[in-house]
Motif scaffolding. Structure first.
Motif, mmCIF file in Angstrom:
data_model
loop_
_atom_site.group_PDB
_atom_site.id
_atom_site.type_symbol
_atom_site.label_atom_id
_atom_site.label_comp_id
_atom_site.label_asym_id
_atom_site.label_seq_id
_atom_site.Cartn_x
_atom_site.Cartn_y
_atom_site.Cartn_z
ATOM 1 N N UNK A 14 30.253 11.443 61.319
ATOM 2 C CA UNK A 14 30.865 12.585 62.007
ATOM 3 C C UNK A 14 32.187 12.962 61.339
ATOM 4 N N UNK A 15 33.000 11.968 61.005
ATOM 5 C CA UNK A 15 34.287 12.226 60.342
ATOM 6 C C UNK A 15 34.060 12.806 58.951
ATOM 7 N N UNK A 16 33.155 12.225 58.190
ATOM 8 C CA UNK A 16 32.889 12.706 56.828
ATOM 9 C C UNK A 16 32.349 14.137 56.864
ATOM 10 N N UNK A 19 35.304 16.451 57.585
ATOM 11 C CA UNK A 19 36.160 16.595 56.400
ATOM 12 C C UNK A 19 35.464 17.456 55.346
ATOM 13 N N UNK A 20 34.179 17.227 55.125
ATOM 14 C CA UNK A 20 33.439 18.012 54.125
ATOM 15 C C UNK A 20 33.424 19.497 54.492
ATOM 16 N N UNK A 21 33.181 19.791 55.751
ATOM 17 C CA UNK A 21 33.190 21.193 56.194
ATOM 18 C C UNK A 21 34.580 21.797 55.996
ATOM 19 N N UNK A 22 35.610 21.035 56.327
ATOM 20 C CA UNK A 22 36.978 21.519 56.144
ATOM 21 C C UNK A 22 37.302 21.805 54.694
ATOM 22 N N UNK A 23 36.896 20.905 53.812
ATOM 23 C CA UNK A 23 37.144 21.124 52.382
ATOM 24 C C UNK A 23 36.426 22.380 51.890
ATOM 25 N N UNK A 24 35.184 22.540 52.286
ATOM 26 C CA UNK A 24 34.423 23.711 51.861
ATOM 27 C C UNK A 24 35.026 24.998 52.431
ATOM 28 N N UNK A 25 35.461 24.958 53.685
ATOM 29 C CA UNK A 25 36.081 26.131 54.312
ATOM 30 C C UNK A 25 37.355 26.550 53.595
ATOM 31 N N UNK A 27 37.878 26.082 50.401
ATOM 32 C CA UNK A 27 37.527 26.254 48.981
ATOM 33 C C UNK A 27 38.097 25.141 48.102
ATOM 34 N N UNK A 28 38.080 23.927 48.633
ATOM 35 C CA UNK A 28 38.502 22.746 47.887
ATOM 36 C C UNK A 28 37.261 22.085 47.295
ATOM 37 N N UNK A 29 37.424 21.380 46.179
ATOM 38 C CA UNK A 29 36.258 20.701 45.588
ATOM 39 C C UNK A 29 35.756 19.584 46.511
ATOM 40 N N UNK A 30 34.459 19.471 46.620
ATOM 41 C CA UNK A 30 33.841 18.448 47.460
ATOM 42 C C UNK A 30 33.458 17.274 46.570
ATOM 43 N N UNK A 31 34.419 16.376 46.345
ATOM 44 C CA UNK A 31 34.196 15.194 45.516
ATOM 45 C C UNK A 31 34.498 13.959 46.352
ATOM 46 N N UNK A 32 34.112 12.817 45.836
ATOM 47 C CA UNK A 32 34.425 11.572 46.523
ATOM 48 C C UNK A 32 35.923 11.388 46.697
ATOM 49 N N UNK A 33 36.672 11.764 45.683
ATOM 50 C CA UNK A 33 38.126 11.627 45.739
ATOM 51 C C UNK A 33 38.732 12.545 46.788
ATOM 52 N N UNK A 35 37.196 13.883 49.387
ATOM 53 C CA UNK A 35 36.756 13.409 50.706
ATOM 54 C C UNK A 35 37.627 12.245 51.170
ATOM 55 N N UNK A 36 37.832 11.275 50.304
ATOM 56 C CA UNK A 36 38.625 10.107 50.687
ATOM 57 C C UNK A 36 40.077 10.483 50.964
ATOM 58 N N UNK A 37 40.639 11.381 50.133
ATOM 59 C CA UNK A 37 42.042 11.773 50.289
ATOM 60 C C UNK A 37 42.315 12.371 51.669
ATOM 61 N N UNK A 38 41.348 13.075 52.216
ATOM 62 C CA UNK A 38 41.521 13.681 53.543
ATOM 63 C C UNK A 38 41.020 12.743 54.644
ATOM 64 N N UNK A 39 39.918 12.053 54.406
ATOM 65 C CA UNK A 39 39.250 11.286 55.467
ATOM 66 C C UNK A 39 39.918 9.964 55.807
ATOM 67 N N UNK A 40 40.693 9.378 54.914
ATOM 68 C CA UNK A 40 41.175 8.020 55.148
ATOM 69 C C UNK A 40 41.983 7.902 56.432
ATOM 70 N N UNK A 41 42.782 8.904 56.765
ATOM 71 C CA UNK A 41 43.587 8.816 57.995
ATOM 72 C C UNK A 41 42.681 8.788 59.221
ATOM 73 N N UNK A 42 41.606 9.581 59.175
ATOM 74 C CA UNK A 42 40.662 9.612 60.296
ATOM 75 C C UNK A 42 39.871 8.310 60.384
#
Length: 134
Positions: A14-16, A19-25, A27-33, A35-42
């Motif tokens: 659910x968190x991932x 975060x993925x939807x947020x990055x795409x919204x 216009x940020x690149x959807x990479x592992x890096x 995703x982790x940079x945003x998701x780690x706090x959650x």
């Protein structure tokens, strides 16, 4: 233990997804890096939420475990994002709260509905009034 791990995986997904939807919204690149940079706090908040809610007792419960996990995930993530200057504008907090509630509580509600006939509540003798367990 498998149910607990399943609940943990459900919340991580659910968190991932959030975060993925947020990055795409944005216009940020959807990479592992990214995703982790945003998701780690959650994810840190999610782990704290599972520990505080003792989710291993009733891992799929919407109330109180699911709500507690969601609330702690949100508060801890916002605190960490503030601490690390990652942004916590009011609109972001409101959208985050709403979307995470739908995702994290939604899968629990669906699972509860789908498995309603399979559930049996286990009663701990220590929880019964007038019972002393030695």
């Amino acid at each position: 233990m498998l149910r607990f791990l399943g609940a943990l995986v459900g919340d991580v997904l659910a968190v991932v997804l959030f975060v993925a939807i947020g990055l795409l919204q944005h216009h940020e690149p959807l990479t592992g890096t990214s995703l982790f940079a945003v998701a780690w706090t959650f994810l840190v908040g999610l782990i704290l939420g599972h520990l505080a809610a003792q989710s291993w007792r009733r891992p799929f419960a919407l109330w109180p475990q699911g709500v507690c996990i969601w609330a702690i995930t949100l508060v801890a993530a916002m605190a960490l994002r503030t601490l690390f200057q990652q942004g916590t504008e009011v609109s972001f907090v409101i959208v985050t709260a709403a979307v995470l509630a739908v995702f994290m509580l939604g899968w629990r509600a669906i699972a509860s509905f789908v498995t309603r006939g399979e559930r049996r509540e286990i009663i701990d003798a220590a929880d019964l009034p007038g019972t002393s367990v030695r």
